[in-house]
Design an enzyme around this catalytic site. Structure first.
Site, PDB file in Angstrom:
ATOM      1  N   GLU A 185       0.837  -1.197   0.000  1.00 24.47           N
ATOM      2  CA  GLU A 185       0.000   0.000   0.000  1.00 24.47           C
ATOM      3  C   GLU A 185       0.883   1.262   0.000  1.00 24.47           C
ATOM      4  OE1 GLU A 185      -2.271   0.018   3.595  1.00 24.47           O
ATOM      5  OE2 GLU A 185      -3.512   1.743   3.030  1.00 24.47           O
TER       6      GLU A 185
ATOM      7  N   LYS B  84      -8.683   2.426  -1.756  1.00 21.58           N
ATOM      8  CA  LYS B  84      -9.253   1.866  -0.534  1.00 21.58           C
ATOM      9  C   LYS B  84     -10.688   2.366  -0.348  1.00 21.58           C
ATOM     10  CE  LYS B  84      -6.423   1.758   3.128  1.00 21.58           C
ATOM     11  NZ  LYS B  84      -5.795   2.238   4.385  1.00 21.58           N
TER      12      LYS B  84
ATOM     13  N   CYS C 115      -5.735  -3.069   1.779  1.00 19.34           N
ATOM     14  CA  CYS C 115      -5.578  -3.105   3.239  1.00 19.34           C
ATOM     15  C   CYS C 115      -6.883  -3.174   4.047  1.00 19.34           C
ATOM     16  CB  CYS C 115      -4.735  -1.901   3.682  1.00 19.34           C
ATOM     17  SG  CYS C 115      -4.050  -2.095   5.352  1.00 19.34           S
TER      18      CYS C 115
ATOM     19  N   GLY D 156      23.970   3.321  33.841  1.00 18.54           N
ATOM     20  CA  GLY D 156      24.235   2.084  34.560  1.00 18.54           C
ATOM     21  C   GLY D 156      22.961   1.299  34.853  1.00 18.54           C
ATOM     22  N   GLY D 157      21.807   1.926  34.632  1.00 20.40           N
ATOM     23  CA  GLY D 157      20.523   1.260  34.861  1.00 20.40           C
ATOM     24  C   GLY D 157      20.079   0.462  33.645  1.00 20.40           C
TER      25      GLY D 157
ATOM     26  N   ASN E  44      14.617  17.563  39.187  1.00 21.43           N
ATOM     27  CA  ASN E  44      14.424  17.828  37.766  1.00 21.43           C
ATOM     28  C   ASN E  44      15.593  18.603  37.166  1.00 21.43           C
ATOM     29  OD1 ASN E  44      11.963  16.516  37.504  1.00 21.43           O
ATOM     30  ND2 ASN E  44      10.769  18.332  38.039  1.00 21.43           N
TER      31      ASN E  44
ATOM     32  N   THR F   2      15.627   7.322  26.860  1.00 10.70           N
ATOM     33  CA  THR F   2      15.661   5.955  27.382  1.00 10.70           C
ATOM     34  C   THR F   2      14.453   5.622  28.247  1.00 10.70           C
ATOM     35  OG1 THR F   2      16.941   6.676  29.292  1.00 10.70           O
ATOM     36  CG2 THR F   2      18.182   6.003  27.348  1.00 10.70           C
TER      37      THR F   2
END
Lengths: 618, 618
Positions: A44, A126, A166, A356-357, A431, A455
Site C-alpha cells: 500500500e 481503498k 488493506c 548504569g541502569g 528535575n 531511554t
C-alpha cells in the site's frame, strides 16, 4: 487448471522519497521477473510511503505521486519489464468530487495502480478508511468505489485478478464481497499493516476468512520497515480460496515471496466493462473489468526461487525461529524501528545517556544492534547522588559493546545554577539534574550531529515518572512502548541469545538485577514513588490499553487505593504532590491521541499453526 | 401567532468537570426562568465540556455523563425549574451498535438532551461528524440518526421545536433537511464552534441559509471559553425562518440571550410517534415526536432582560465595538484562551522570560490582561550578547505593568557548561544559552508553582527559528498562532487602546520599533537568518494555511528562491545548515496534525451587516 507464478514484494519505502520508492519498484520487479513471476504486488502507498499524513492534502504532492506512477510504468517497459503485471500502492485523487467543507482537500485516494506494458492499465482505491488506533484516514482520504478485475495470461490459460487495499480486508462488505460476485480467481491486496504483538495470527485468520468469502485465492503483501512511530513487520502471505495458507514471507526483513498458484480459468462469458454491484455495506461498488493485452517479451529464464530476495538481519532471523508473539519478535521490531528512524531522517549516529541502569542499557544495546556500535555514542553524567555501581556498570557495558563513551560530571553545572537561583529542593532540584543531562546531550547533538535517543520506558512515561526537557528530551524513544517488566525480560533474552551465539552478553548482569533508581536524591529508589513494576504494569495495561474505568479495575482484582493513585498519575492531577519524582506541575492531556510504537504487548491468543509454505524466499 | 420566550445560555464549561458543568446548567436555567424564558438552550457537550477526545472512549466516563444529565434534570425539578424546557449537550451512547473493529468503543454520541419535569424527555445526537481542522470526531463518536421534535406551550398555543447539533448545520442534508419535513417552528442548535478570525460572518450566513432550508427559526448557541488549544468565542444568535437575524449575543464573554420569537402554531394533526424520513444525504433520519406534559409552576415574574446575564471583560467589550475580524477580536481571543488555560489547569500564576523584545512584551501583556499583573512573574536573563536596551526595555515594561520581576544572569552557567564540554560554537552555542534560560524558568516553575508561558510567534515556530527545550519550553504558548507581523500590529493596537482609555501604554515603544534579534551571538538580527517578516508571513500563510505547492507559490508572486528556502525551513531539511538560528538537527514532521489556536488570521470576506437585535443581554 491454469497456474500463475506471483511475487509478493515486501519492501521498505520512505515517506516522501518518490524517486527512491519508484527505484524499489523497478528493482524488485526485475527480481520478480528473474524468478519467472507474471504478476508482482507491492505494498500500500508504495510510491509515497505510509503514513503520509498532511502531505495527502497538498495538491502538488498528489500530482507528484501520480506522475511518478506513470513514469514508473514507462521505466518498467523501457527495461523490458512491460510484460509483467505490477500492482503498486500510490497516492491518487478522485476527480468526481468537488471541494466541500469537511472533505479532504483535493479528494486524495489511498490508491493502487496496475502497471502493464508501459502504462497504468487500471487503478483503484481503498474503500474502507480506518480512523482508529494509529489511523486517521477520514482526515486524509476519500473512499474508493471501484473493484478492478483484470484478465492476464497464465500457464494453461487466462485468469482473473481483483485488487483491494488493506482495510478493505478488515471490514465486512465492499470490495471483498464484490470479488465473489465478479468471479475473480485471485484477490491481490497491498497493505501497510503496523506491527502489534500477536497480530500475525489475526492477519492469517483474517486472510483465510476473506479468501473463503471472496471465493478467491488471496495475496496479502505487507510493507516492511520503521516509519516515524510505526513499524511494518512484513509477514506477507498467500492463501488459497479455501483459506489454506500456501506461503508466507519472513517478518522484519525485506523479501520476495514467489508462489505458484493454481487458479480457476477466467470465464470467457465475462467481458470487459463496468458493472455496478451492491457492496453489502450500504454502498455500490462498480466492477471494472479489463483484459491485459499480450505483451511480447523474450522469455526470462526461470531462476530457482532461492536465488532472489532480500537479506534477513540476525534479529529478523531469530524472530522467524522464535515463538510467535515472543521476545524475539518484540526485539526485532524495536531494532528495525530504531534503525529506520535514524536512516530515514538522515542521521549517521546516535547519542544517549548511560546511567548504569537497565533502561539506558537496553536502549544502547538496541541502538548498537540497529546501526552498529561504532555509530553509538554514550555519555556518562554522574552526580553526587550517583552510586559507585552506576559508573562501573555503565563502563562495563561500554567495554562489552565497544561504544564511543565520554564522561561529563554535572556537579559544576548544578552548582552554577544553584548560585544563580533561590534555594531549591525536592522535585525542582531533582528535575534540574535531569535537565542538565538533557542539555549536555542536546549540545553534543547540535555540535556533532548525532540523533539523541531517550531511554524512558512505557511505565515511566505513562505515570509521568520522568522530567520534561530532562530525560525525556531527544528525537527518538526506542522503548517508549515497552513496560518496565518487559524491559527486564528483553534484556535477559538478549543476553541469553548472545550466550547461545557464543558471544559476550551485551548487558552487565548487575544492570539487570539491581533495584531501579533515578539517583536524583540520596538513596532514592523507584519503589519510593511507584508500586512494584509487575503490579504497576498490569494495572497500566488494563487502564491505558484496555480503557477500563476505576470500578472495572477494582473488579478485575487491582488494589483500590492503587487504582486511585495510578489514575491520578496517568491522567495528571495537578500538582500530584511531592511523592512523585515526576514533572507534575505541567498538566498532561487525559490520554495520548496517537498510539505509540508496538502498541499491544500482550501475547497472541493461541499458538501459531504449522504452515505449509511452498516458497518462502529471503 | 404563538410567542415563545427563549434563552440562549452561552457559558463556559470545563472538560471533565461534570459537577461544575451541571452547576452551570442549574444556575443559568434559574436566570433564564427569572427572565421569563420557557426554553433555555446550552452549548454542545455542555455536561462534559468539549473536546473530550479519548475520554469519549472510556465507558466509565460516558456512564458518568449520562448519570449527570439525569441528576441535573432532577435537580432542576427540585429547584422549581422543572417547567422550563432545557436543552443541553452531553456525552451519550448508542445502545444498538455492537462492538466492531474501527467503531469507537462503546458507541459514544455527541448528544443533546431535553430536560423537563425532572426527567430526560428526549435525546438526540450529532448526525454529521466533523473530522477536519481541529476536529477528529470519527475517532470518538458514532453518528446519531434521529430528529426529536417536541411540542411545548407558548403564549397563544403550543409550538414545535426540533434539536440538531453543531456540524449538522454545516453539512447538507440530514437533520436540517428533515426539520422542514417535520414542520417544526424552531430549530435549536447547541454548538462548540471554535474561534477563527472572520468566522462570525460565516456562522451568520450559514444560520440564515439553514433556517430558510428548514423553514424554521433557528437558535444557535455557541460555547464560550478557552479549552486546551481552542477558544470558543460565543456569538450566539437567533434568526427567523426567513434567515433574518433577530438577536445576537456578545463574543468572548458568557451571556444569556433572551428573545421573544413569533412561531407558527403546532399542527394538531401531527401526533407523537416515529417517522423514518429520507435525510437527503443517503441516510434515513427518524423524526421522533413528543409532547411535553404541562407542568404546573408558579408564574415567575418576568424580569427585564437587562437584569440577567454574565459580565463582559474589558477585552470582550472592546471586541463588540471593534471592526469585525479586527485586532480587538484577535486580542480578546488570546486573552480568553490564556486566562482559561491557566484557570482550568489549576495554576495560580504564570512565569515567562522577558527579553526586551516584542514577542515577550506582548505575551506578558496578554498574561497580565488575562489574570492580572500580580499573578505574572517575569525573569530577565541577560547574557554577554544582550544589548543595553534589552534590559532597560524589559525593566520599563515591568514598571509600566507592575509585574513581579527578577534577574538571573546566565553567564556563570554558560561558563560551567563550557568547562565540562568540548569547545562548541555556532548553533550549538546559541541553543545552549536558550536552553539555560528554559531551565531557569522550569526550575522556578517547579519550585514556586507557576505555569511557564513560552513567547514564540507563528513565524518563528513555522520556520523552526527557535530552540527545542529552550525558548520553546513551557506549558502554554499564547501567541503561537500569531504571525510576527500581527504581533507588532497587536502591540501597537494595545498601546493605542490604553491611550484612548487614559492609561499608560503597557509596551515600551522601543520594544515595538527596534529590529528583532535573538541576541544569541554578537550583533545578531533575525534578518540575518530570515527574510523580512512581512515577506515571510505572506509566504507562510500561503504555504501553511492555504497548502499551496511550490509552483503555485511562485505563480502567486512569491520569490522563487525564497519559496525553496521557506519550504525547506518549514518541512525540515535535515540539517538545514548554519544560516538558521533554529534547532535544525531534529527532524520535524512535514506539517502539524492539529491546527493551533485561532487558525485563520485572514480577515473575513466582507463587512458585517448591520443587525437588528431585539435583546442582547450581557
Amino acid at each position: 487448471m491454469p497456474q500463475l507464478r506471483i511475487a509478493l514484494a515486501q519492501v521498505n519505502p520512505t515517506v516522501g522519497d518518490l524517486g527512491g520508492n519508484a527505484d524499489l519498484v523497478v528493482d524488485w520487479t526485475r527480481r520478480a521477473r528473474a524468478a519467472g513471476a507474471g504478476l508482482v504486488v507491492f505494498p500500500e502507498m508504495m510510491i509515497t510511503g505510509y503514513p503520509v499524513e498532511d502531505l495527502a492534502l497538498r495538491a502538488s504532492f498528489i500530482d507528484a505521486s501520480i506522475d511518478t506512477v506513470h513514469r514508473t510504468a514507462q521505466r518498467l517497459a523501457a527495461e523490458g519489464l512491460g510484460g509483467v503485471a505490477v500492482i503498486t500502492g500510490f497516492l491518487g485523487r478522485r476527480a468526481d468530487l468537488p471541494p466541500r467543507l469537511g472533505r479532504p482537500a483535493g479528494a486524495p485516494l489511498d490508491a493502487a495502480a496496475l502497471l502493464h506494458d508501459g502504462a497504468v492499465a487500471a487503478a483503484t482505491a481503498k474503500h474502507h478508511l480506518p480512523n482508529y488506533g494509529v489511523f486517521d484516514e477520514y482526515r486524509y482520504f476519500v473512499p474508493g468505489d471501484h473493484l478492478p478485475v483484470f484478465r492476464m495470461p497464465a500457464d494453461g490459460g487466462p485468469v482473473d485478478v481483483a485488487i483491494a487495499v488493506c482495510e478493505d480486508l478488515w471490514q465486512d462488505g465492499g470490495p471483498v464481497a464484490v470479488t465473489r460476485v465478479a468471479g475473480a480467481g485471485l484477490l491481490a491486496v497491498p497493505n501497510a499493516s503496523p506491527y502489534e504483538r500477536g497480530k500475525e495470527y489475526v492477519r492469517l485468520e483474517l486472510c483465510a476468512r476473506r479468501a473463503r468469502e471472496a471465493g478467491a485465492a488471496l495475496a496479502y503483501v505487507n510493507m516492511l520497515g520503521g516509519q516515524d512511530e510505526l513499524v511494518f513487520d512484513g509477514g506477507s502471505l498467500v492463501v488459497d480460496a479455501e483459506g489454506r495458507e500456501l506461503a508466507h514471507a519472513p517478518r522484519f526483513c525485506d523479501a520476495l515471496l514467489v508462489t505458484d498458484l493454481d487458479l480457476p480459468a477466467a470465464d470467457p462469458a465475462r467481458h470487459p466493462g463496468e458493472t455496478p454491484t451492491d457492496g453489502g455495506d450500504g454502498t455500490v461498488i462498480t466492477i471494472r473489468r479489463i483484459e491485459l493485452p499480450a505483451v511480447k517479451t523474450e522469455d526470462a529464464e526461470r531462476l530457482r526461487p532461492g536465488q532472489v530476495g532480500g537479506a534477513a538481519t540476525p534479529w529478523a532471523a531469530k524472530c522467524q525461529d522464535g515463538p510467535p508473539g515472543g521476545l524475539a519478535e518484540v526485539y526485532a521490531a524495536l531494532v528495525l524501528g530504531t534503525a529506520d528512524y535514524v536512516r530515514k531522517n538522515g542521521f549517521g549516529s546516535v547519542i544517549l545517556a548511560l546511567s548504569g541502569g537497565i533502561d539506558s542499557a537496553l536502549t544502547a544495546t538496541i541502538a548498537a544492534d540497529a546501526i552498529g556500535p561504532d555509530r553509538v555514542h554514550v555519555v556518562l553524567m554522574p552526580s553526587k547522588y550517583s552510586s559507585e555501581h552506576s559508573v562501573t556498570d555503565a563502563e562495563d557495558l561500554v567495554k562489552r559493546q565497544g561504544l564511543h563513551a565520554r564522561t561529563v560530571p554535572i556537579g559544576p553545572v548544578v552548582n552554577a545554577f544553584d548560585a544563580q537561583l533561590p534555594p531549591i529542593s525536592g522535585l525542582a532540584a531533582e528535575n534540574l539534574q535531569a535537565r542538565i543531562r538533557g542539555m549536555v546531550l542536546m549540545t553534543l547533538s547540535n555540535a556533532e550531529g548525532h540523533l539523541v535517543l531517550t531511554t524512558g520506558n512505557k511505565s515511566e512515561i505513562a505515570t509521568g515518572y520522568s522530567t520534561l526537557y530532562g530525560d525525556s528530551a531527544g528525537g527518538f524513544a526506542p522503548i517508549k512502548d515497552v513496560f518496565k517488566s518487559l524491559v527486564w525480560e528483553l534484556a535477559k533474552w538478549r543476553n541469553t541469545e548472545a550466550v547461545l551465539d557464543g558471544r559476550t552478553p551485551p548487558i552487565p548482569e548487575n544492570s539487570i538485577t539491581k533495584p531501579p533508581s533515578a539517583e536524583l536524591a540520596p538513596g532514592q529508589l523507584d519503589t519510593d514513588s511507584l508500586p512494584a513494576y509487575e503490579v504497576l504494569d498490569a494495572l497500566l495495561d488494563d487502564y491505558v490499553e484496555n480503557d477500563m474505568g476505576a470500578a472495572q479495575l477494582v473488579a478485575a482484582g487491582h488494589d483500590p487505593a492503587l487504582v486511585q493513585r495510578v489514575i491520578r498519575l496517568v491522567d495528571g492531577a495537578v500538582p500530584a504532590g511531592p511523592q512523585d519524582h515526576a514533572e507534575e506541575l505541567r498538566p498532561r492531556p487525559p490520554t495520548a491521541h496517537h498510539q505509540p510504537l508496538a502498541r499491544a504487548v500482550r501475547p497472541g491468543p493461541r499458538a501459531l499453526p504449522m504452515i505449509d509454505g511452498r516458497f518462502c524466499v529471503t
